[in-house]
Design a protein around this motif. Structure first.
Motif, PDB file in Angstrom:
ATOM      1  N   ASP A  60       3.766  14.928   2.279  1.00  0.00           N
ATOM      2  CA  ASP A  60       2.749  15.619   1.499  1.00  0.00           C
ATOM      3  C   ASP A  60       2.362  14.835   0.249  1.00  0.00           C
ATOM      4  O   ASP A  60       1.259  14.986  -0.270  1.00  0.00           O
ATOM      5  CB  ASP A  60       3.242  17.012   1.105  1.00  0.00           C
ATOM      6  CG  ASP A  60       4.555  16.965   0.331  1.00  0.00           C
ATOM      7  OD1 ASP A  60       5.356  16.039   0.591  1.00  0.00           O
ATOM      8  OD2 ASP A  60       4.779  17.835  -0.539  1.00  0.00           O
ATOM      9  N   ARG A  61       3.262  13.977  -0.230  1.00  0.00           N
ATOM     10  CA  ARG A  61       2.979  13.179  -1.425  1.00  0.00           C
ATOM     11  C   ARG A  61       2.339  11.840  -1.081  1.00  0.00           C
ATOM     12  O   ARG A  61       1.787  11.165  -1.954  1.00  0.00           O
ATOM     13  CB  ARG A  61       4.275  12.937  -2.212  1.00  0.00           C
ATOM     14  CG  ARG A  61       4.945  14.221  -2.681  1.00  0.00           C
ATOM     15  CD  ARG A  61       6.297  13.949  -3.314  1.00  0.00           C
ATOM     16  NE  ARG A  61       6.214  13.073  -4.469  1.00  0.00           N
ATOM     17  CZ  ARG A  61       7.275  12.669  -5.175  1.00  0.00           C
ATOM     18  NH1 ARG A  61       8.497  13.073  -4.811  1.00  0.00           N
ATOM     19  NH2 ARG A  61       7.123  11.868  -6.211  1.00  0.00           N
ATOM     20  N   ILE A  62       2.470  11.419   0.185  1.00  0.00           N
ATOM     21  CA  ILE A  62       1.896  10.142   0.618  1.00  0.00           C
ATOM     22  C   ILE A  62       1.024  10.416   1.836  1.00  0.00           C
ATOM     23  O   ILE A  62       1.391  10.102   2.974  1.00  0.00           O
ATOM     24  CB  ILE A  62       2.996   9.112   0.955  1.00  0.00           C
ATOM     25  CG1 ILE A  62       3.992   9.011  -0.207  1.00  0.00           C
ATOM     26  CG2 ILE A  62       2.396   7.740   1.247  1.00  0.00           C
ATOM     27  CD1 ILE A  62       5.164   8.089   0.069  1.00  0.00           C
ATOM     28  N   PRO A  63      -0.147  11.032   1.630  1.00  0.00           N
ATOM     29  CA  PRO A  63      -1.006  11.343   2.780  1.00  0.00           C
ATOM     30  C   PRO A  63      -1.595  10.078   3.386  1.00  0.00           C
ATOM     31  O   PRO A  63      -1.964   9.143   2.674  1.00  0.00           O
ATOM     32  CB  PRO A  63      -2.096  12.230   2.177  1.00  0.00           C
ATOM     33  CG  PRO A  63      -2.159  11.813   0.729  1.00  0.00           C
ATOM     34  CD  PRO A  63      -0.749  11.445   0.354  1.00  0.00           C
ATOM     35  N   ALA A  72      -0.260   0.721  -0.424  1.00  0.00           N
ATOM     36  CA  ALA A  72      -0.693   1.619   0.653  1.00  0.00           C
ATOM     37  C   ALA A  72       0.004   1.255   1.959  1.00  0.00           C
ATOM     38  O   ALA A  72       0.394   2.134   2.741  1.00  0.00           O
ATOM     39  CB  ALA A  72      -2.208   1.544   0.815  1.00  0.00           C
ATOM     40  N   PHE A  73       0.180  -0.036   2.191  1.00  0.00           N
ATOM     41  CA  PHE A  73       0.843  -0.501   3.412  1.00  0.00           C
ATOM     42  C   PHE A  73       2.332  -0.155   3.395  1.00  0.00           C
ATOM     43  O   PHE A  73       2.852   0.425   4.357  1.00  0.00           O
ATOM     44  CB  PHE A  73       0.648  -2.007   3.555  1.00  0.00           C
ATOM     45  CG  PHE A  73       1.266  -2.593   4.795  1.00  0.00           C
ATOM     46  CD1 PHE A  73       0.559  -2.627   5.980  1.00  0.00           C
ATOM     47  CD2 PHE A  73       2.549  -3.117   4.769  1.00  0.00           C
ATOM     48  CE1 PHE A  73       1.129  -3.157   7.126  1.00  0.00           C
ATOM     49  CE2 PHE A  73       3.128  -3.652   5.903  1.00  0.00           C
ATOM     50  CZ  PHE A  73       2.410  -3.668   7.092  1.00  0.00           C
ATOM     51  N   THR A  74       3.034  -0.499   2.310  1.00  0.00           N
ATOM     52  CA  THR A  74       4.482  -0.281   2.273  1.00  0.00           C
ATOM     53  C   THR A  74       4.823   1.205   2.252  1.00  0.00           C
ATOM     54  O   THR A  74       5.809   1.621   2.879  1.00  0.00           O
ATOM     55  CB  THR A  74       5.107  -0.971   1.050  1.00  0.00           C
ATOM     56  OG1 THR A  74       4.487  -0.478  -0.152  1.00  0.00           O
ATOM     57  CG2 THR A  74       4.919  -2.480   1.129  1.00  0.00           C
ATOM     58  N   GLN A  75       4.021   2.016   1.566  1.00  0.00           N
ATOM     59  CA  GLN A  75       4.338   3.441   1.478  1.00  0.00           C
ATOM     60  C   GLN A  75       4.065   4.180   2.783  1.00  0.00           C
ATOM     61  O   GLN A  75       4.558   5.296   2.981  1.00  0.00           O
ATOM     62  CB  GLN A  75       3.560   4.072   0.326  1.00  0.00           C
ATOM     63  CG  GLN A  75       4.030   3.601  -1.040  1.00  0.00           C
ATOM     64  CD  GLN A  75       3.206   4.154  -2.182  1.00  0.00           C
ATOM     65  OE1 GLN A  75       2.582   5.204  -2.052  1.00  0.00           O
ATOM     66  NE2 GLN A  75       3.203   3.458  -3.311  1.00  0.00           N
ATOM     67  N   ALA A  76       3.290   3.565   3.684  1.00  0.00           N
ATOM     68  CA  ALA A  76       3.060   4.168   5.003  1.00  0.00           C
ATOM     69  C   ALA A  76       4.179   3.844   5.984  1.00  0.00           C
ATOM     70  O   ALA A  76       4.295   4.482   7.038  1.00  0.00           O
ATOM     71  CB  ALA A  76       1.729   3.686   5.569  1.00  0.00           C
ATOM     72  N   LEU A  77       5.031   2.864   5.656  1.00  0.00           N
ATOM     73  CA  LEU A  77       6.070   2.423   6.584  1.00  0.00           C
ATOM     74  C   LEU A  77       7.054   3.531   6.971  1.00  0.00           C
ATOM     75  O   LEU A  77       7.408   3.656   8.152  1.00  0.00           O
ATOM     76  CB  LEU A  77       6.816   1.226   5.998  1.00  0.00           C
ATOM     77  CG  LEU A  77       6.038  -0.095   5.975  1.00  0.00           C
ATOM     78  CD1 LEU A  77       6.835  -1.161   5.213  1.00  0.00           C
ATOM     79  CD2 LEU A  77       5.737  -0.575   7.390  1.00  0.00           C
ATOM     80  N   PRO A  78       7.555   4.353   6.021  1.00  0.00           N
ATOM     81  CA  PRO A  78       8.517   5.385   6.434  1.00  0.00           C
ATOM     82  C   PRO A  78       7.966   6.316   7.516  1.00  0.00           C
ATOM     83  O   PRO A  78       8.670   6.616   8.491  1.00  0.00           O
ATOM     84  CB  PRO A  78       8.815   6.131   5.128  1.00  0.00           C
ATOM     85  CG  PRO A  78       8.596   5.103   4.070  1.00  0.00           C
ATOM     86  CD  PRO A  78       7.423   4.300   4.557  1.00  0.00           C
ATOM     87  N   GLN A  79       6.721   6.773   7.358  1.00  0.00           N
ATOM     88  CA  GLN A  79       6.146   7.651   8.372  1.00  0.00           C
ATOM     89  C   GLN A  79       5.963   6.905   9.695  1.00  0.00           C
ATOM     90  O   GLN A  79       6.138   7.483  10.772  1.00  0.00           O
ATOM     91  CB  GLN A  79       4.814   8.215   7.885  1.00  0.00           C
ATOM     92  CG  GLN A  79       4.963   9.159   6.694  1.00  0.00           C
ATOM     93  CD  GLN A  79       3.663   9.808   6.298  1.00  0.00           C
ATOM     94  OE1 GLN A  79       2.968  10.402   7.113  1.00  0.00           O
ATOM     95  NE2 GLN A  79       3.315   9.695   5.017  1.00  0.00           N
ATOM     96  N   PHE A  80       5.617   5.642   9.624  1.00  0.00           N
ATOM     97  CA  PHE A  80       5.495   4.832  10.834  1.00  0.00           C
ATOM     98  C   PHE A  80       6.838   4.738  11.559  1.00  0.00           C
ATOM     99  O   PHE A  80       6.891   4.723  12.795  1.00  0.00           O
ATOM    100  CB  PHE A  80       4.991   3.436  10.461  1.00  0.00           C
ATOM    101  CG  PHE A  80       4.938   2.479  11.616  1.00  0.00           C
ATOM    102  CD1 PHE A  80       3.901   2.536  12.536  1.00  0.00           C
ATOM    103  CD2 PHE A  80       5.918   1.520  11.787  1.00  0.00           C
ATOM    104  CE1 PHE A  80       3.855   1.658  13.607  1.00  0.00           C
ATOM    105  CE2 PHE A  80       5.885   0.638  12.854  1.00  0.00           C
ATOM    106  CZ  PHE A  80       4.841   0.710  13.771  1.00  0.00           C
ATOM    107  N   LEU A  81       7.943   4.724  10.787  1.00  0.00           N
ATOM    108  CA  LEU A  81       9.281   4.631  11.359  1.00  0.00           C
ATOM    109  C   LEU A  81       9.858   6.002  11.729  1.00  0.00           C
ATOM    110  O   LEU A  81      10.992   6.078  12.192  1.00  0.00           O
ATOM    111  CB  LEU A  81      10.219   3.931  10.367  1.00  0.00           C
ATOM    112  CG  LEU A  81       9.892   2.468  10.062  1.00  0.00           C
ATOM    113  CD1 LEU A  81      10.766   1.961   8.920  1.00  0.00           C
ATOM    114  CD2 LEU A  81      10.074   1.597  11.301  1.00  0.00           C
TER     115      LEU A  81
END
Length: 249
Positions: free
Chosen positions: A112-115, A96-105
């Protein structure tokens, strides 16, 4: 859980009782590589994995050979911070932490696939039955079963800390933390990176050396900036004097 094979996938509730999973590359790092184009190195002999974001703003280091310290490190530049996860940290939390990184950057592809959750931490705690206490130093969230504790201390070096353990069961112990930037911490990280670079150079891992060199460049720039700010003299503007009203003639 003796009725399950080591490779079986099972559902564990609450999630903080889960373990680190069997395939960290697929579960936590795979989406960054496949969907977002993060560059990576992988040492098959040791399991060591590094990832670097396309903008070079974030760097992930997975070191499964570390017997006592964190297995996962995520470092971010401008502003600098580092997140660490221990060996038994549930893979769901790390993913959950690593997959949120792109949006944070700023990379909104596949959003839409990683809400991402829009709930605040207090709302999440309330929805899951966690208890919250607070004082002048820190806010502490405790899971309903009492085994998992999250502490937020905004003025400490480790602003966020999560600790979990069942009584008399070391295999259930795991931790996670997020640090803030301090000159001492930055120097410590630089020494660690230099040691890793020496090892990578001796083993001929060219891709990893390039990633470490880039991280060192950002790290040293951030350390120098932090030290310059600390050495700036205070500017005293003084207290403006009250003007006396002029007497009418």
């Amino acid at each position: 859980m003796s009725g399950f094979a080591p490779t079986d996938r099972v559902l564990v509730s609450p999630r903080h009782l889960a373990d680190a999973g069997t395939d960290p590359l697929r579960d936590a790092l795979g989406p960054l590589i496949r969907l977002f184009g993060w560059s990576h190195t992988h040492d098959a002999a040791t399991g060591h994995i590094t990832l670097d974001s396309p903008c070079h703003g974030a760097f992930i280091d997975f070191t499964p050979s570390n017997p006592y310290g964190p297995w996962w490190r995520t470092s971010h530049h401008e502003p600098y911070w580092q997140a660490q996860f221990g060996r038994h940290t549930p893979i769901e939390a790390i993913a959950a932490f690593t997959q949120a990184l792109p949006q944070f950057l700023g990379d909104t592809r596949h959003a839409d696939r990683i809400p991402l959750s829009t709930n605040t931490l207090v709302e999440c705690a309330r929805l899951n039955g966690w208890d919250m206490t607070a004082d002048a130093q820190a806010t502490v969230f405790t899971s309903a079963d009492g085994h998992c504790v999250l502490t937020h201390a905004p003025h400490a070096d480790r602003r966020w800390q999560i600790q979990h353990r069942l009584a008399d069961d070391a295999d259930t112990a795991w931790f996670a933390s997020v640090t803030q930037a301090t000159p001492a911490r930055l120097s410590e990280l630089e020494a660690d990176l230099l040691q890793r670079r020496t090892q990578a150079e001796a083993e001929g891992r060219i891709g990893e050396i390039e990633g470490i060199d880039l991280t060192l460049t950002f790290l040293r720039a951030k350390r120098d900036e932090t030290q310059r700010r600390a050495q700036r003299p205070a500017v005293h503007l003084g207290i403006p004097a009250r003007r006396r009203p002029q007497e009418s003639e």
